[in-house]
Design an enzyme around this catalytic site. Structure first.
Site, PDB file in Angstrom:
ATOM      1  CG  HIS A 242       4.619   3.534  -4.778  1.00 51.31           C
ATOM      2  ND1 HIS A 242       5.625   3.491  -5.722  1.00 51.31           N
ATOM      3  CD2 HIS A 242       5.383   3.776  -3.587  1.00 51.31           C
ATOM      4  CE1 HIS A 242       6.687   3.721  -5.051  1.00 51.31           C
ATOM      5  NE2 HIS A 242       6.661   3.777  -3.613  1.00 51.31           N
TER       6      HIS A 242
HETATM    7  C1  BDR Z   1       4.754  -0.683  -3.023  1.00 55.51           C
HETATM    8  O1  BDR Z   1       5.127  -1.502  -1.898  1.00 55.51           O
HETATM    9  C2  BDR Z   1       4.362  -1.010  -0.531  1.00 55.51           C
HETATM   10  O2  BDR Z   1       5.118  -0.847   0.344  1.00 55.51           O
HETATM   11  C3  BDR Z   1       3.452  -0.021  -0.900  1.00 55.51           C
HETATM   12  O3  BDR Z   1       2.168   0.026  -0.346  1.00 55.51           O
HETATM   13  C4  BDR Z   1       3.032  -0.088  -2.480  1.00 55.51           C
HETATM   14  O4  BDR Z   1       2.123  -0.752  -2.860  1.00 55.51           O
HETATM   15  C5  BDR Z   1       5.592   0.173  -3.580  1.00 55.51           C
HETATM   16  O5  BDR Z   1       6.822  -0.401  -4.089  1.00 55.51           O
END
Ligand code: BDR
Ligand code: CA
Length: 307
Positions: A242
Site C-alpha cells: 500500500h
Molecule cells: C493503509 O491502512 C494502513 O493499515 C496501512 O498502513 C496503509 O496505509 C491501507 O489501507
C-alpha cells in the site's frame, strides 16, 4: 526531490520509509522530515516506530514529529489495525530497548513542518489518515493553491472494495472528516487507492534479492511478518505494498495511470471513508486506477536491495 512523509508506522509505512532510504542512496530523494499521526495504532506508537526505522536505516538526522493523537472524526468505537501490524505495530520487529527519539507534544511543529514543506516545494507524501494534512489546510487554506502535488495512500473505488468496511479503505475510514476536507480543499492530489495497491504484492520468492546487511535483515523480517499476516488474515500469499507504492509514485508518477476529477469522501456514519469520483479533466484529484504492476514491484525491490 525533497520529501516529507506523514505516516502511521505500521509495517507498510516502515517499508515505504525503507524504500525512500534506498532511493536516497542514489540521490533521487532527500527525506527531510517525518511527521506521524494516529492510524494503525496510537500516535505514540506511530512516532516511536518511525524513529526506530529511521535510526536503523542510518537516518538518525531526520526529525520525527508526532502530530494528531486523535482523528477529526469522533470515533464511536475504537478502530485500530493491531490485527494486521501486531501489538508493536511492526509485526514484532520493534526493539523495545531502542531509545525513542520521536518528539512528542508537537502538533504545532507538525503543522509548521507541513506548511514549510509545501511552501518550499517539497513533495508531501501521506500514508496514514489525513488528520495532520487536514489541520494544516485548515490553518492555511492557501496551501491548496500550491502547485505541488500531495501523494496520498487512501480510498477505494470498488475494485476490490474496502479493506475495513465493505466500501471503505482504512486510512479514509479512520478519519473520514479529514479525508473529506482534504479531498475538497482544491489541493492537487495524486491518490493511490486500494484499486492499485492491492495489485502490487511482494512474495517470499522476492525476498531472495535482499542483502545480508543488518538493514536488509530488518527489511526482510518486516516483509516476512507482513507476508505471514496477509496469509493468516486474507489468505493471500504475498504482502500488499500500500504505502510503498504511494512512495514509489511520488518518485516516479509514470508507474500509475490516473483519472482526474473531483473527489467526495463520506465524512462520518456507517459509510465513513467511502469515495466517489466525478471524472473531470479540470478536477484537482488524480486517482490512480491503473498501475504497471511489474515495474512497480521491481522499483520497490530494487530500492530495498540497496540497503
Ligand atoms: C493503509 O491502512 C494502513 O493499515 C496501512 O498502513 C496503509 O496505509 C491501507 O489501507
Ligand atoms: Ca499507513
Amino acid at each position: 526531490m525533497e520529501l516529507l512523509i506523514d505516516c502511521d508506522p505500521g509495517i507498510d509505512d516502515a517499508i515505504a520509509i525503507a524504500y525512500l532510504a534506498g532511493e536516497q542512496q542514489v540521490g533521487r530523494v532527500s527525506l527531510t522530515a517525518v511527521t506521524t499521526v494516529r492510524g494503525n495504532l496510537d500516535a505514540s506508537t506511530s512516532g516511536r516506530n518511525a524513529a526506530f526505522v529511521l535510526d536503523r536505516l542510518g537516518l538518525q538526522h531526520v526529525p520525527v514529529l508526532r502530530g494528531a493523537a486523535d482523528p477529526l472524526t469522533p470515533l464511536a468505537t475504537q478502530v485500530d489495525a493491531e490485527a494486521f501490524h501486531g501489538p508493536d505495530g511492526l509485526g514484532g520487529c520493534h526493539d523495545h530497548a531502542h531509545p525513542d527519539r520521536s518528539e512528542s507534544d508537537t502538533p504545532l511543529a507538525v503543522l509548521r513542518a507541513l506548511l514549510r514543506a509545501v511552501e518550499t516545494g517539497h513533495t508531501l507524501l501521506a500514508t496514514g489518515p489525513l488528520t495532520n494534512v487536514a489541520l494544516a489546510l485548515r490553518a492555511a487554506p492557501e496551501l491548496a493553491s500550491s502547485p505541488n502535488r500531495i501523494v496520498v495512500m487512501g480510498g477505494a473505488f470498488g475494485s476490490p472494495g474496502g479493506n475495513i468496511t465493505p466500501t471503505a479503505e482504512y486510512n479514509f475510514h479512520l478519519d473520514g472528516l479529514a479525508a473529506a476536507e482534504v479531498a475538497t480543499s482544491g489541493a492537487p492530489i495524486t491518490l493511490i487507492p486500494l484499486d492499485v495497491t492491492e495489485r502490487v504484492l511482494i512474495s517470499h520468492a522476492d525476498l531472495a534479492g535482499l542483502p545480508e546487511s543488518p538493514v536488509g535483515h530488518l527489511v526482510r523480517r518486516l516483509l516476512e511478518a507482513s507476508i505471514h499476516i496477509h496469509q493468516r488474515e486474507m489468505g493471500i500469499s504475498g504482502c500488499i505494498m500500500h504505502d510503498a507504492l504511494a512512495a514509489a509514485v511520488s518518485v516516479d508518477p509514470t508507474l500509475v495511470g490516473c483519472t482526474p476529477g473531483y473527489l467526495h469522501v463520506v465524512p462520518d456514519g456507517d459509510d465513513r471513508g467511502r469515495c466517489e469520483l466525478a471524472p473531470d479533466t479540470e478536477g484537482p484529484v488524480d486517482v490512480a486506477l491503473d498501475v504497471d504492476v511489474e515495474r512497480a514491484r521491481s522499483v520497490i525491490l530494487e530500492s530495498l536491495s540497496r540497503l
